[in-house]
Scaffold this active site. Structure first.
Site, mmCIF file in Angstrom:
data_model
loop_
_atom_site.group_PDB
_atom_site.id
_atom_site.type_symbol
_atom_site.label_atom_id
_atom_site.label_comp_id
_atom_site.label_asym_id
_atom_site.label_seq_id
_atom_site.Cartn_x
_atom_site.Cartn_y
_atom_site.Cartn_z
ATOM 1 N N HIS A 76 66.982 30.915 21.404
ATOM 2 C CA HIS A 76 65.907 31.853 21.073
ATOM 3 C C HIS A 76 66.305 32.670 19.851
ATOM 4 O O HIS A 76 67.486 32.777 19.520
ATOM 5 C CB HIS A 76 65.579 32.743 22.273
ATOM 6 C CG HIS A 76 66.747 33.476 22.849
ATOM 7 N ND1 HIS A 76 67.073 34.761 22.506
ATOM 8 C CD2 HIS A 76 67.706 33.081 23.722
ATOM 9 C CE1 HIS A 76 68.165 35.134 23.161
ATOM 10 N NE2 HIS A 76 68.575 34.134 23.903
ATOM 11 N N TYR A 204 63.827 43.677 26.867
ATOM 12 C CA TYR A 204 64.299 44.990 27.332
ATOM 13 C C TYR A 204 63.076 45.911 27.365
ATOM 14 O O TYR A 204 62.438 46.110 26.327
ATOM 15 C CB TYR A 204 65.302 45.596 26.354
ATOM 16 C CG TYR A 204 66.640 44.893 26.215
ATOM 17 C CD1 TYR A 204 67.402 44.561 27.323
ATOM 18 C CD2 TYR A 204 67.178 44.617 24.950
ATOM 19 C CE1 TYR A 204 68.647 43.959 27.187
ATOM 20 C CE2 TYR A 204 68.429 44.020 24.805
ATOM 21 C CZ TYR A 204 69.152 43.692 25.929
ATOM 22 O OH TYR A 204 70.383 43.102 25.791
ATOM 23 N N PRO A 296 75.960 46.464 30.328
ATOM 24 C CA PRO A 296 75.414 45.144 29.988
ATOM 25 C C PRO A 296 74.224 45.161 29.009
ATOM 26 O O PRO A 296 73.769 44.099 28.594
ATOM 27 C CB PRO A 296 74.991 44.575 31.351
ATOM 28 C CG PRO A 296 74.887 45.746 32.263
ATOM 29 C CD PRO A 296 75.807 46.788 31.753
ATOM 30 N N LYS A 300 77.182 42.004 25.732
ATOM 31 C CA LYS A 300 78.391 41.786 24.933
ATOM 32 C C LYS A 300 79.635 41.377 25.719
ATOM 33 O O LYS A 300 80.593 40.872 25.139
ATOM 34 C CB LYS A 300 78.744 43.082 24.167
ATOM 35 C CG LYS A 300 77.785 43.432 23.068
ATOM 36 C CD LYS A 300 77.970 42.492 21.901
ATOM 37 C CE LYS A 300 76.914 42.691 20.845
ATOM 38 N NZ LYS A 300 76.676 41.519 20.034
ATOM 39 N N TYR A 388 73.687 42.784 17.123
ATOM 40 C CA TYR A 388 73.308 42.135 18.382
ATOM 41 C C TYR A 388 73.788 40.678 18.379
ATOM 42 O O TYR A 388 74.272 40.167 19.395
ATOM 43 C CB TYR A 388 71.787 42.213 18.605
ATOM 44 C CG TYR A 388 71.422 41.909 20.038
ATOM 45 C CD1 TYR A 388 71.487 42.896 21.011
ATOM 46 C CD2 TYR A 388 71.073 40.622 20.427
ATOM 47 C CE1 TYR A 388 71.214 42.626 22.336
ATOM 48 C CE2 TYR A 388 70.792 40.331 21.754
ATOM 49 C CZ TYR A 388 70.861 41.330 22.699
ATOM 50 O OH TYR A 388 70.600 41.051 24.014
HETATM 51 P P1 RFL Z 1 86.151 38.220 34.934
HETATM 52 O O1 RFL Z 1 84.951 37.358 34.823
HETATM 53 O O2 RFL Z 1 86.066 39.462 35.732
HETATM 54 O O3 RFL Z 1 87.337 37.305 35.464
HETATM 55 C C1 RFL Z 1 88.574 37.857 35.851
HETATM 56 C C2 RFL Z 1 89.169 36.963 36.909
HETATM 57 O O4 RFL Z 1 90.444 37.484 37.306
HETATM 58 C C3 RFL Z 1 90.555 37.408 38.723
HETATM 59 N N1 RFL Z 1 91.532 38.423 39.153
HETATM 60 C C4 RFL Z 1 92.807 38.146 39.478
HETATM 61 N N2 RFL Z 1 93.475 37.003 39.504
HETATM 62 C C5 RFL Z 1 94.778 37.065 39.892
HETATM 63 N N3 RFL Z 1 95.406 38.211 40.268
HETATM 64 C C6 RFL Z 1 94.757 39.380 40.249
HETATM 65 N N4 RFL Z 1 95.379 40.512 40.605
HETATM 66 C C7 RFL Z 1 93.399 39.386 39.839
HETATM 67 N N5 RFL Z 1 92.461 40.351 39.716
HETATM 68 C C8 RFL Z 1 91.351 39.747 39.300
HETATM 69 C C9 RFL Z 1 89.155 37.649 39.215
HETATM 70 O O5 RFL Z 1 88.958 37.127 40.521
HETATM 71 C C10 RFL Z 1 88.331 36.921 38.166
HETATM 72 O O6 RFL Z 1 88.086 35.576 38.513
HETATM 73 O O7 RFL Z 1 86.673 38.670 33.472
HETATM 74 P P2 RFL Z 1 86.647 37.861 32.084
HETATM 75 O O8 RFL Z 1 87.151 36.476 32.253
HETATM 76 O O9 RFL Z 1 87.280 38.771 31.113
HETATM 77 O O10 RFL Z 1 85.086 37.699 31.734
HETATM 78 C C11 RFL Z 1 84.297 38.824 31.423
HETATM 79 C C12 RFL Z 1 82.845 38.610 31.850
HETATM 80 O O11 RFL Z 1 82.837 38.164 33.201
HETATM 81 C C13 RFL Z 1 81.993 39.882 31.710
HETATM 82 O O12 RFL Z 1 82.341 40.587 30.537
HETATM 83 C C14 RFL Z 1 80.476 39.573 31.636
HETATM 84 O O13 RFL Z 1 80.020 39.021 32.833
HETATM 85 C C15 RFL Z 1 79.691 40.833 31.308
HETATM 86 N N6 RFL Z 1 78.230 40.619 31.309
HETATM 87 C C16 RFL Z 1 77.587 40.051 30.223
HETATM 88 N N7 RFL Z 1 78.292 39.626 29.154
HETATM 89 C C17 RFL Z 1 77.673 39.004 28.096
HETATM 90 O O14 RFL Z 1 78.357 38.640 27.129
HETATM 91 N N8 RFL Z 1 76.319 38.735 28.109
HETATM 92 C C18 RFL Z 1 75.529 39.121 29.149
HETATM 93 O O15 RFL Z 1 74.332 38.821 29.142
HETATM 94 C C19 RFL Z 1 76.156 39.837 30.246
HETATM 95 N N9 RFL Z 1 75.434 40.230 31.305
HETATM 96 C C20 RFL Z 1 77.462 41.024 32.416
HETATM 97 C C21 RFL Z 1 76.047 40.819 32.379
HETATM 98 C C22 RFL Z 1 78.046 41.618 33.534
HETATM 99 C C23 RFL Z 1 77.258 42.023 34.597
HETATM 100 N N10 RFL Z 1 77.908 42.614 35.704
HETATM 101 C C24 RFL Z 1 77.899 42.024 36.985
HETATM 102 C C25 RFL Z 1 78.790 43.729 35.481
HETATM 103 C C26 RFL Z 1 75.247 41.226 33.431
HETATM 104 C C27 RFL Z 1 75.845 41.857 34.534
HETATM 105 C C28 RFL Z 1 74.941 42.325 35.644
HETATM 106 C C1 PHB Z 2 71.216 38.348 31.687
HETATM 107 O O1 PHB Z 2 70.486 37.385 31.409
HETATM 108 O O2 PHB Z 2 71.855 38.403 32.735
HETATM 109 C C2 PHB Z 2 71.319 39.464 30.695
HETATM 110 C C3 PHB Z 2 70.573 39.423 29.520
HETATM 111 C C4 PHB Z 2 70.695 40.474 28.601
HETATM 112 C C5 PHB Z 2 71.544 41.522 28.870
HETATM 113 C C6 PHB Z 2 72.300 41.547 30.034
HETATM 114 C C7 PHB Z 2 72.181 40.508 30.959
HETATM 115 O O3 PHB Z 2 71.669 42.542 27.988
#
Ligand code: RFL
Ligand code: PHB
Length: 395
Positions: A76, A204, A296, A300, A388
């Site tokens: 997109h 958004y 979120p 990023k 962005y």
């Molecule tokens: P993760 O995914 O948290 O993975 C870390 C892993 O480490 C494990 N762990 C351990 N393992 C061994 N020993 C320990 N003591 C440990 N402690 C923890 C965990 O079980 C896990 O498997 O971190 P990582 O790899 O740095 O990845 C980061 C991303 O997951 C995170 O930044 C994104 O999900 C954030 N995020 C978004 N990011 C985007 O770029 N675009 C998005 O659209 C976006 N939307 C979001 C999001 C995060 C959200 N939440 C749930 C906060 C939307 C939401 C709702």
């Molecule tokens: C998502 O699709 O989960 C999503 C999209 C945009 C955001 C955060 C999460 O800024």
């Protein structure tokens, strides 16, 4: 001690950052072992990010992880902002950067990463408990963990702390070395996934009732979020109430187009900005959520995890191929420059689009004026779109 293993890079955490690092290192002849606290099915089922920057997409394609994403992901031009009483505004990444964004779920990326690690026999140890890092400032660091009630040890050259915000790696850096910066927001996001056709744009919505977001995973999988109170309980939000509130926060013609259905997942995420500096301590290098969290709103978090891994993998590869530590020395500084840019954008968008509990009419007028300025100024649009879409990786 039951067993001792040796590897070049011990990676703590098998989320996107840890798995991608291990994949890229393998492709460049560097050995690693991933230690993950949870089970594989737990990691794969976590529903999180959805929007990928063009730089993330290019990197995933370059390292051989693009096939399914290019087939199933939704390309997109940018993300829309809707605001009752004002025209739809598009953060137009395509127009201002020449590159398109991608909607492709973190769940799918994690599956792709596992498939790629499996295909070459990559070592990922799941359900590794009580991981501890040792001798990080020596040239012979090691990691211990327990599994099946046995204590195991991994000797290594370097440790990559990719274990997310609640991991052990960041806490292994002494308080006298680590500086942290934090901001909590007085609200959370309540998100649902539903097996319904998504609204065609990622949107958004700003509304006096609070923020709402329409997003997607596939032609039959929609992801929606609404701003909610920090202490919200899931039981208070049956699907019907969620849909009603979501629609109330969207402009009428948008609400009329939203297809509702039973939720297949529902969760609450608090909003926080957090940065830990430096991202290195001796032979430990932090990457992804282990070092920083963004709210979120700017999508990023995962993109930053990928850019950290790009810088860190390049640094390790340089060490093993060329016996040079130039990139390793500059890793923390370089990664943090990009992190702070994303922190600033995520904070700014969060402030623009949400309602804060103590908002005054003055605050709301400032927000409206900010949007009007964006709508009127090509320069402001170009600046927002460039951020962005994600700043380029540094050479
Ligand atoms: P993760 O995914 O948290 O993975 C870390 C892993 O480490 C494990 N762990 C351990 N393992 C061994 N020993 C320990 N003591 C440990 N402690 C923890 C965990 O079980 C896990 O498997 O971190 P990582 O790899 O740095 O990845 C980061 C991303 O997951 C995170 O930044 C994104 O999900 C954030 N995020 C978004 N990011 C985007 O770029 N675009 C998005 O659209 C976006 N939307 C979001 C999001 C995060 C959200 N939440 C749930 C906060 C939307 C939401 C709702
Ligand atoms: C998502 O699709 O989960 C999503 C999209 C945009 C955001 C955060 C999460 O800024």
């Amino acid at each position: 001690m039951s067993g001792v293993m040796r590897t070049q890079v011990a990676i703590i955490g098998g989320g996107p950052a840890g798995l991608l690092l291990s994949h890229i290192l393998h492709g460049n002849g560097v050995e690693s072992v991933v230690l993950e606290r949870r089970s594989r099915s737990h990691v794969v089922q976590r529903i999180r990010a959805g929007v990928l920057e063009p730089g993330t997409v290019e990197l995933l394609c370059k390292v051989g992880l693009g096939e399914r994403m290019m087939r199933e992901g939704h390309r997109h031009d940018g993300v829309a902002i809707r605001w009752t009483g004002r025209d739809r505004f598009l953060i137009d990444a395509k127009k201002y950067t020449g590159k398109r964004m991608m909607a492709y779920g973190q769940t799918a990326i994690t599956e792709d990463l596992y498939a790629a690690r499996d295909a070459v026999g990559g070592q990922i140890i799941h359900e590794a408990q009580n991981v501890q890092l040792h001798d990080l400032t020596s040239s012979e660091p090691f990691v211990t963990y327990s599994k099946d009630e046995q204590i195991q040890r991994i000797d290594c050259d370097y440790v990559a702390g990719c274990d997310g915000f609640h991991g052990v790696s960041r806490h292994s850096i002494p308080g006298s070395v680590l500086r942290t910066f934090e901001k909590q927001y007085p609200f959370a996001w309540l998100g649902i996934m539903s097996a319904t056709p998504p609204f065609p744009d990622i949107v958004y919505c700003h509304h006096e009732r609070g923020f709402a977001l329409a997003s997607m995973r596939s032609p039959m999988l929609s992801r929606y979020y609404i701003q909610c109170e920090v202490d919200t309980k899931l039981e208070e939000w049956p699907d019907e109430r969620f849909w009603r509130e979501l629609k109330a926060r969207c402009p009428e013609e948008m609400a009329a187009q939203i297809v509702t259905g039973p939720s297949i997942e529902k969760s609450i995420a608090p909003l926080r900005s957090f940065v830990a500096e430096p991202m290195r301590y001796g032979r430990l290098f932090l990457a992804g959520d282990a070092a920083h969290i963004v709210p979120p709103t700017g999508a990023k978090g995962l993109n930053l995890a990928v850019s950290d891994v790009y810088y860190l993998s390049r640094a390790f590869i340089e060490v093993y191929r060329e016996d040079r530590t130039r990139y390793l020395e500059s890793y923390s500084t370089m990664a943090l420059r990009r992190v702070w840019s994303a922190e600033r954008l995520s904070w700014w968008l969060t402030n623009l689009l949400h309602r804060f509990p103590n908002d005054t009419p003055f605050d709301e007028r400032i927000r409206e004026n900010q949007l009007d300025y964006l709508a009127a100024s090509k320069r402001a649009q170009a600046s927002l779109a460039e951020q962005y879409a994600g700043l380029p990786f540094e050479e």
